[in-house]
Design a protein around this motif. Sequence first.
Motif, PDB file in Angstrom:
ATOM      1  N   THR A  95      -2.080  10.484  -9.009  1.00  0.00           N
ATOM      2  CA  THR A  95      -1.870  10.217  -7.583  1.00  0.00           C
ATOM      3  C   THR A  95      -2.904   9.249  -7.046  1.00  0.00           C
ATOM      4  N   TYR A  96      -2.445   8.490  -6.053  1.00  0.00           N
ATOM      5  CA  TYR A  96      -3.271   7.534  -5.326  1.00  0.00           C
ATOM      6  C   TYR A  96      -4.365   8.281  -4.561  1.00  0.00           C
ATOM      7  N   ALA A  97      -5.642   7.971  -4.885  1.00  0.00           N
ATOM      8  CA  ALA A  97      -6.768   8.577  -4.160  1.00  0.00           C
ATOM      9  C   ALA A  97      -7.286   7.539  -3.167  1.00  0.00           C
ATOM     10  N   PRO A  98      -7.028   7.718  -1.884  1.00  0.00           N
ATOM     11  CA  PRO A  98      -7.365   6.685  -0.909  1.00  0.00           C
ATOM     12  C   PRO A  98      -8.853   6.638  -0.569  1.00  0.00           C
ATOM     13  N   HIS A  99      -9.558   5.753  -1.244  1.00  0.00           N
ATOM     14  CA  HIS A  99     -10.990   5.569  -1.008  1.00  0.00           C
ATOM     15  C   HIS A  99     -11.203   4.869   0.328  1.00  0.00           C
ATOM     16  N   GLY A 153      -5.924   1.465   3.187  1.00  0.00           N
ATOM     17  CA  GLY A 153      -5.331   1.558   4.517  1.00  0.00           C
ATOM     18  C   GLY A 153      -5.279   2.974   5.059  1.00  0.00           C
ATOM     19  N   THR A 154      -5.169   3.934   4.167  1.00  0.00           N
ATOM     20  CA  THR A 154      -5.029   5.344   4.571  1.00  0.00           C
ATOM     21  C   THR A 154      -6.081   5.756   5.600  1.00  0.00           C
ATOM     22  N   GLU A 155      -7.302   5.317   5.360  1.00  0.00           N
ATOM     23  CA  GLU A 155      -8.411   5.722   6.243  1.00  0.00           C
ATOM     24  C   GLU A 155      -8.138   5.279   7.690  1.00  0.00           C
ATOM     25  N   LEU A 162       7.021  13.806   9.956  1.00  0.00           N
ATOM     26  CA  LEU A 162       7.427  13.593   8.556  1.00  0.00           C
ATOM     27  C   LEU A 162       6.637  12.436   7.982  1.00  0.00           C
ATOM     28  N   GLU A 163       5.924  12.698   6.876  1.00  0.00           N
ATOM     29  CA  GLU A 163       5.306  11.601   6.149  1.00  0.00           C
ATOM     30  C   GLU A 163       6.073  11.358   4.850  1.00  0.00           C
ATOM     31  N   ILE A 164       6.592  10.141   4.721  1.00  0.00           N
ATOM     32  CA  ILE A 164       7.203   9.709   3.460  1.00  0.00           C
ATOM     33  C   ILE A 164       6.088   9.150   2.590  1.00  0.00           C
ATOM     34  N   GLY A 165       6.132   9.419   1.273  1.00  0.00           N
ATOM     35  CA  GLY A 165       5.126   8.865   0.353  1.00  0.00           C
ATOM     36  C   GLY A 165       3.736   9.372   0.694  1.00  0.00           C
ATOM     37  N   CYS A 166       3.576  10.693   0.610  1.00  0.00           N
ATOM     38  CA  CYS A 166       2.348  11.335   1.113  1.00  0.00           C
ATOM     39  C   CYS A 166       1.141  11.128   0.212  1.00  0.00           C
ATOM     40  N   GLY A 167       1.336  10.728  -1.057  1.00  0.00           N
ATOM     41  CA  GLY A 167       0.183  10.583  -1.955  1.00  0.00           C
ATOM     42  C   GLY A 167      -0.615  11.881  -1.983  1.00  0.00           C
ATOM     43  N   ASP A 207       7.186  12.807  -1.507  1.00  0.00           N
ATOM     44  CA  ASP A 207       6.771  11.708  -2.381  1.00  0.00           C
ATOM     45  C   ASP A 207       7.700  11.691  -3.589  1.00  0.00           C
ATOM     46  N   ILE A 208       7.842  10.521  -4.156  1.00  0.00           N
ATOM     47  CA  ILE A 208       8.733  10.385  -5.319  1.00  0.00           C
ATOM     48  C   ILE A 208       8.076  10.901  -6.596  1.00  0.00           C
ATOM     49  N   VAL A 209       6.740  11.070  -6.589  1.00  0.00           N
ATOM     50  CA  VAL A 209       6.065  11.578  -7.799  1.00  0.00           C
ATOM     51  C   VAL A 209       5.540  12.997  -7.562  1.00  0.00           C
ATOM     52  N   GLN A 210       5.706  13.838  -8.600  1.00  0.00           N
ATOM     53  CA  GLN A 210       5.329  15.251  -8.477  1.00  0.00           C
ATOM     54  C   GLN A 210       3.822  15.430  -8.300  1.00  0.00           C
ATOM     55  N   PHE A 259       6.674   8.529   9.358  1.00  0.00           N
ATOM     56  CA  PHE A 259       5.690   7.509   8.992  1.00  0.00           C
ATOM     57  C   PHE A 259       5.742   7.259   7.490  1.00  0.00           C
ATOM     58  N   TRP A 260       5.643   5.982   7.089  1.00  0.00           N
ATOM     59  CA  TRP A 260       5.436   5.670   5.666  1.00  0.00           C
ATOM     60  C   TRP A 260       4.385   4.583   5.522  1.00  0.00           C
ATOM     61  N   ASN A 261       3.295   4.900   4.824  1.00  0.00           N
ATOM     62  CA  ASN A 261       2.348   3.891   4.356  1.00  0.00           C
ATOM     63  C   ASN A 261       2.929   3.393   3.040  1.00  0.00           C
ATOM     64  N   GLU A 285       1.704   3.574 -10.164  1.00  0.00           N
ATOM     65  CA  GLU A 285       2.366   2.295  -9.860  1.00  0.00           C
ATOM     66  C   GLU A 285       3.295   2.402  -8.648  1.00  0.00           C
ATOM     67  N   TRP A 286       3.797   3.625  -8.391  1.00  0.00           N
ATOM     68  CA  TRP A 286       4.674   3.804  -7.220  1.00  0.00           C
ATOM     69  C   TRP A 286       3.920   3.581  -5.917  1.00  0.00           C
ATOM     70  N   ALA A 287       2.585   3.716  -5.938  1.00  0.00           N
ATOM     71  CA  ALA A 287       1.779   3.516  -4.724  1.00  0.00           C
ATOM     72  C   ALA A 287       1.517   2.039  -4.445  1.00  0.00           C
ATOM     73  N   ILE A 288       1.858   1.188  -5.418  1.00  0.00           N
ATOM     74  CA  ILE A 288       1.544  -0.241  -5.307  1.00  0.00           C
ATOM     75  C   ILE A 288       2.812  -1.087  -5.227  1.00  0.00           C
ATOM     76  N   SER A 312      13.310  -2.767  -2.233  1.00  0.00           N
ATOM     77  CA  SER A 312      14.535  -1.992  -1.997  1.00  0.00           C
ATOM     78  C   SER A 312      14.226  -0.651  -1.334  1.00  0.00           C
ATOM     79  N   ALA A 313      13.081  -0.016  -1.689  1.00  0.00           N
ATOM     80  CA  ALA A 313      12.753   1.270  -1.050  1.00  0.00           C
ATOM     81  C   ALA A 313      12.435   1.045   0.423  1.00  0.00           C
ATOM     82  N   LEU A 314      11.713  -0.025   0.719  1.00  0.00           N
ATOM     83  CA  LEU A 314      11.403  -0.308   2.127  1.00  0.00           C
ATOM     84  C   LEU A 314      12.688  -0.586   2.913  1.00  0.00           C
TER      85      LEU A 314
HETATM   86  C1  LIG Z   1       0.559   3.116  -0.513  1.00  0.00           C
HETATM   87  S1  LIG Z   1       0.863   4.718  -1.155  1.00  0.00           S
HETATM   88  C2  LIG Z   1       0.378   5.742   0.212  1.00  0.00           C
HETATM   89  C3  LIG Z   1      -0.020   7.142  -0.192  1.00  0.00           C
HETATM   90  C4  LIG Z   1      -0.589   7.995   0.945  1.00  0.00           C
HETATM   91  N1  LIG Z   1       0.348   8.154   2.023  1.00  0.00           N
HETATM   92  C5  LIG Z   1      -1.846   7.365   1.452  1.00  0.00           C
HETATM   93  O1  LIG Z   1      -1.803   6.711   2.499  1.00  0.00           O
HETATM   94  O2  LIG Z   1      -2.883   7.515   0.808  1.00  0.00           O
HETATM   95  C6  LIG Z   1       2.651   4.812  -1.121  1.00  0.00           C
HETATM   96  C7  LIG Z   1       3.212   6.174  -1.509  1.00  0.00           C
HETATM   97  O3  LIG Z   1       4.634   6.122  -1.453  1.00  0.00           O
HETATM   98  C8  LIG Z   1       5.175   6.797  -2.595  1.00  0.00           C
HETATM   99  N2  LIG Z   1       6.528   6.273  -2.827  1.00  0.00           N
HETATM  100  C9  LIG Z   1       6.880   5.086  -3.369  1.00  0.00           C
HETATM  101  N3  LIG Z   1       8.212   4.972  -3.390  1.00  0.00           N
HETATM  102  C10 LIG Z   1       8.713   6.105  -2.842  1.00  0.00           C
HETATM  103  C11 LIG Z   1      10.036   6.582  -2.581  1.00  0.00           C
HETATM  104  N4  LIG Z   1      11.114   5.854  -2.894  1.00  0.00           N
HETATM  105  N5  LIG Z   1      10.190   7.807  -2.009  1.00  0.00           N
HETATM  106  C12 LIG Z   1       9.098   8.557  -1.700  1.00  0.00           C
HETATM  107  N6  LIG Z   1       7.825   8.163  -1.927  1.00  0.00           N
HETATM  108  C13 LIG Z   1       7.644   6.948  -2.483  1.00  0.00           C
HETATM  109  C14 LIG Z   1       4.187   6.515  -3.704  1.00  0.00           C
HETATM  110  O4  LIG Z   1       4.282   7.445  -4.772  1.00  0.00           O
HETATM  111  C15 LIG Z   1       2.855   6.612  -2.930  1.00  0.00           C
HETATM  112  O5  LIG Z   1       2.365   7.925  -2.901  1.00  0.00           O
END
Ligand SMILES: C[S@@+](CC[C@H](N)C(=O)[O-])C[C@H]1O[C@@H](n2cnc3c(N)ncnc32)[C@H](O)[C@@H]1O
Length: 238
Positions: A49-53, A57-59, A74-79, A99-102, A142-144, A161-164, A170-172
């Motif tokens: 998982t993405y560790a937001p140092h 942007g997370t901060e 609702l937070e999408i992509g919670c990391g 989040d898409i990753v477990q 919200f989605w970061n 890689e899903w965090a980058i 297409s997901a956006l």
């Molecule tokens: C930039 S990271 C942000 C993580 C966290 N919210 C943060 O700010 O530290 C984007 C997040 O979106 C997740 N993500 C990417 N594609 C996704 C999808 N289709 N559905 C849900 N989550 C997704 C990634 O796994 C990642 O955790």
Amino acid sequence: MQSAEQHTEDFADRYRLGRKLVEELGGADGPGPTAFDLLGKQWDVVPGTYAPHPGTGTEWYTTAIPYPSGGRFLEIGCGAGVTAIWAALHGCAEVTATDIVQSAVDSTLLNAARHGVADRVRALRSDLFDELGPDERFDAVFWNCSVFEAPADFEFTRDFEWAIFDRGYSALGRYLSQVHGRLLPGGRALVTFNSFGDADRITGVAAQAGTRLAPLGTADRELAGEQVTYKLFEVLPA
Ligand SMILES: C[S@@+](CC[C@H](N)C(=O)[O-])C[C@H]1O[C@@H](n2cnc3c(N)ncnc32)[C@H](O)[C@@H]1O
């Protein structure tokens, strides 16, 4: 530091920078959770998982979001779950995090327990909104998002890689076209972007989804030795 619209105009340069961030920020693939500090608190992160140092942007986003006091967030992509847990600690009555990753779901659940908000934070593995109940609606969504465009045939091989990367944005595009259907009356749809991504493409993706992005704020930081401008937007109907 000067605000930047875009780090580079060139797709290949942006893709290389995305790969560099995967290597530099991806963290260890060790056997168990580790901890990191952000916003004056300690957080758990499950490997992958993405560790937001500080500098990610997370901060900034986490403190800049207009949270719905007493409402449903609702937070999408919670990391690691920093923003979702922060929402629960700062007045939201109910928080859902997907989040898409477990490993991200597991990290978020650990952090909900660590910060005493497990009673009002739910986390589930889902591609965007897919695993939510059909009638679930929120006061803010919200989605970061992942800002580096990857080629359409890109194969994800590591959770991080899903965090980058986002294949062809297409997901956006799906997020922008579906998010208004998840709002309660008066609810707000939010999304981030930053100067590492392709600013022109994103305007086009938003228009194709029938939306436009209204700026709510920006912040200039340094990440992995690169200058970056973080941007928070409200998603509005076009
Ligand atoms: C930039 S990271 C942000 C993580 C966290 N919210 C943060 O700010 O530290 C984007 C997040 O979106 C997740 N993500 C990417 N594609 C996704 C999808 N289709 N559905 C849900 N989550 C997704 C990634 O796994 C990642 O955790």
